[in-house]
Motif scaffolding. Sequence first.
Motif, short mmCIF file in Angstrom:
data_model
loop_
_atom_site.label_atom_id
_atom_site.label_comp_id
_atom_site.label_asym_id
_atom_site.label_seq_id
_atom_site.Cartn_x
_atom_site.Cartn_y
_atom_site.Cartn_z
N ASP A 245 0.83 -1.21 0.00
CA ASP A 245 0.00 0.00 0.00
C ASP A 245 0.87 1.26 0.00
OD1 ASP A 245 0.95 0.33 2.61
OD2 ASP A 245 -0.93 -0.31 3.55
N GLN A 246 0.23 2.42 0.18
CA GLN A 246 0.90 3.71 0.08
C GLN A 246 1.99 3.88 1.13
OE1 GLN A 246 0.41 5.82 -2.37
NE2 GLN A 246 1.71 7.50 -1.66
N GLN A 247 1.76 3.41 2.35
CA GLN A 247 2.77 3.53 3.41
C GLN A 247 4.00 2.69 3.08
OE1 GLN A 247 -0.18 2.67 6.61
NE2 GLN A 247 0.81 4.35 7.68
N ASP A 248 3.78 1.52 2.50
CA ASP A 248 4.92 0.70 2.06
C ASP A 248 5.70 1.43 0.96
OD1 ASP A 248 3.76 -1.24 3.74
OD2 ASP A 248 2.61 -2.08 2.08
N ALA A 249 4.96 2.09 0.07
CA ALA A 249 5.59 2.84 -1.02
C ALA A 249 6.47 3.97 -0.48
CB ALA A 249 4.53 3.40 -1.96
N GLU A 250 6.02 4.64 0.59
CA GLU A 250 6.83 5.69 1.21
C GLU A 250 8.21 5.16 1.59
OE1 GLU A 250 6.18 8.89 1.96
OE2 GLU A 250 4.04 9.07 1.46
N ALA A 260 9.40 11.16 -2.85
CA ALA A 260 8.10 10.67 -2.40
C ALA A 260 7.46 9.78 -3.46
CB ALA A 260 7.18 11.85 -2.09
N PRO A 261 6.60 8.84 -3.05
CA PRO A 261 5.88 8.03 -4.04
C PRO A 261 4.85 8.85 -4.79
CG PRO A 261 5.08 7.55 -1.83
CD PRO A 261 6.25 8.47 -1.67
N VAL A 262 4.76 8.63 -6.07
CA VAL A 262 3.78 9.32 -6.91
C VAL A 262 2.56 8.44 -7.16
CG1 VAL A 262 3.36 10.33 -9.19
CG2 VAL A 262 5.54 10.72 -8.02
N GLN A 263 2.83 7.15 -7.43
CA GLN A 263 1.72 6.25 -7.75
C GLN A 263 2.11 4.80 -7.48
OE1 GLN A 263 0.39 6.73 -11.78
NE2 GLN A 263 -1.67 5.97 -11.36
N VAL A 264 1.17 4.06 -6.92
CA VAL A 264 1.30 2.62 -6.76
C VAL A 264 0.41 1.96 -7.81
CG1 VAL A 264 0.98 0.65 -5.22
CG2 VAL A 264 1.74 2.83 -4.28
N LEU A 265 1.01 1.10 -8.64
CA LEU A 265 0.30 0.51 -9.77
C LEU A 265 0.23 -0.99 -9.63
CD1 LEU A 265 2.08 2.57 -12.57
CD2 LEU A 265 -0.20 2.99 -11.65
N GLY A 266 -0.93 -1.56 -9.86
CA GLY A 266 -1.11 -3.00 -9.82
C GLY A 266 -1.21 -3.58 -11.21
N ALA A 267 -1.65 -4.84 -11.26
CA ALA A 267 -1.91 -5.52 -12.53
C ALA A 267 -0.70 -5.53 -13.46
CB ALA A 267 -3.12 -4.91 -13.24
N VAL A 281 1.56 -9.96 3.53
CA VAL A 281 1.18 -8.55 3.63
C VAL A 281 2.29 -7.78 4.34
CG1 VAL A 281 -0.47 -6.92 4.60
CG2 VAL A 281 -1.27 -9.09 3.65
N ILE A 282 2.75 -6.67 3.73
CA ILE A 282 3.77 -5.80 4.33
C ILE A 282 3.05 -4.70 5.09
CG2 ILE A 282 5.76 -4.33 3.84
CD1 ILE A 282 6.05 -5.87 1.18
N ARG A 283 3.46 -4.46 6.33
CA ARG A 283 2.74 -3.51 7.18
C ARG A 283 3.67 -2.39 7.66
NH1 ARG A 283 -2.22 -5.42 8.08
NH2 ARG A 283 -2.62 -7.67 8.05
N CYS A 284 4.16 -1.59 6.73
CA CYS A 284 5.00 -0.44 7.10
C CYS A 284 4.16 0.66 7.73
CB CYS A 284 5.71 0.12 5.87
SG CYS A 284 6.86 -1.01 5.05
N ARG A 285 4.75 1.39 8.65
CA ARG A 285 4.10 2.58 9.20
C ARG A 285 4.33 3.77 8.28
NH1 ARG A 285 6.66 0.25 13.47
NH2 ARG A 285 8.35 1.76 13.32
N GLY A 286 5.41 3.71 7.51
CA GLY A 286 5.72 4.77 6.56
C GLY A 286 6.95 5.56 6.93
N ASN A 287 7.46 5.36 8.17
CA ASN A 287 8.63 6.12 8.61
C ASN A 287 9.89 5.26 8.69
OD1 ASN A 287 7.88 4.55 10.76
ND2 ASN A 287 7.80 6.22 12.27
N GLU A 288 9.82 4.01 8.29
CA GLU A 288 10.99 3.14 8.32
C GLU A 288 11.98 3.55 7.23
OE1 GLU A 288 7.45 0.68 9.75
OE2 GLU A 288 7.88 2.07 8.10
N SER A 289 13.24 3.26 7.46
CA SER A 289 14.28 3.61 6.48
C SER A 289 14.46 2.53 5.42
CB SER A 289 15.61 3.85 7.19
OG SER A 289 16.02 2.69 7.90
#
Length: 440
Positions: A245-250, A260-267, A281-289
Amino acid sequence: MKRKEFIRIWTGEFLSLPTSGARLIGNSSCSGRLEMLHDQTWMSVCDAAFDQQDAEVVCRELDCGAPVQVLGAAAFGKGDTQMWTQEIQCGGNESQIHLCPTSPLHENNCSHEFNIGLLVNGTSRCAGTVEVLHRGQWGTVCGDGWDLADAAVVCRELDCGEPVDALDAYFGPGSRPVLMKIAICTGTESTLKKCGSIQLPDKCLDKSAQVICSEVRLVGGSRCSGRLEILHDQTWMSVCDAAFDQQDAEVVCRELDCGAPVQVLGAAAFGKGDTQMWTQVIRCRGNESQIHLCPTNSSHKHSCSHEYSVGLVCAGLMRLVGGNSRCAGRVEVLHRGQWGTVCGVDFDMADAAVVCRELDCGEPVDVVVDAHFGSGSGAIWPNRKLCTGSESTLKNCGSVQWGSYLCDHTKDAGVICSGNLLQRPLCFILLMMHLPERGS
């Protein structure tokens, strides 16, 4: 499965290859399909003819340390050479494979389906002090002048993704003698041994080359966009779009130093790929390095095929500011989360070609210096680069150490790419199409 090579971060290695009657054909000189030189002909070796003691000798002959795994069933491809079918009977202490006795196999109808392959020297980490093996001795690499072009070669050789940082003291001083002096890499070499080097007196007393590699990569697009792959248990794996998800993308964009992430694309927007699939499932908070610092949920797995590989577009690590389009302006580079300008001293068309390519802006038209597009702010990254013009990113060009070259913002470099000029005829044509006829 992770290959191990001549160079290590903490535990890898570097090869100075002697003349040898054995070679490994694959991704590196220390892992691959075994071939032996016999009567001036290279021959593949049947897996039934080879064992762990034979592997000890091959790895010793190639100055590659200890063997990790012997693989059969043509793990590194079938090859097209003749087949060596005699059984090799090394004691394990020989210096060369041709010093080992041989005997005919009981079953000598071996085909290329059963070529032998080797992985040597075990697993490696993707961050730390670079150590090299030369003629049986471990040592460090001089950290003076060590830059991201050099780090790119190390990360590539260890199959560790993209270089995030090139350092010389972050992990503390090296504890081994300096075996490789100041490295001069262009960033495109396949191994560190192929880079040039120079020796300057008293330059390496307290500096050891160190790198941080990403352990994630974006494939099929650009340096900062593509299909996401993560390194897990020494294997690159695509990621299921339902697991991300978006937090993982961050976190991924931060780890790659791509803004910064611009877009997460599937398919499978960037292609399906042919790697294994990461389905937890990856569960990042978004602040990890780093993505590997994020927790995962192993109890919640997705049944996912390559049709659903996740792709990611990050903002990028390069931009042109102050011009009349995204393809003209003052060159600014993102480094360690901070935007800075590039010194215009000696900035040339080869450097500009890399900038235009990285931004997908066509060919370089002009280089302008002396803050033509206005003075920037923040850190000033040095030029003094060794760009050939063919690199995919400016950070992969060789240079003096980041932030160390004396320059001020009155010398900020600017670039005009052809992508900017291509807009002008188009605007002119559209204008003429909408002009009313005379007298109407």
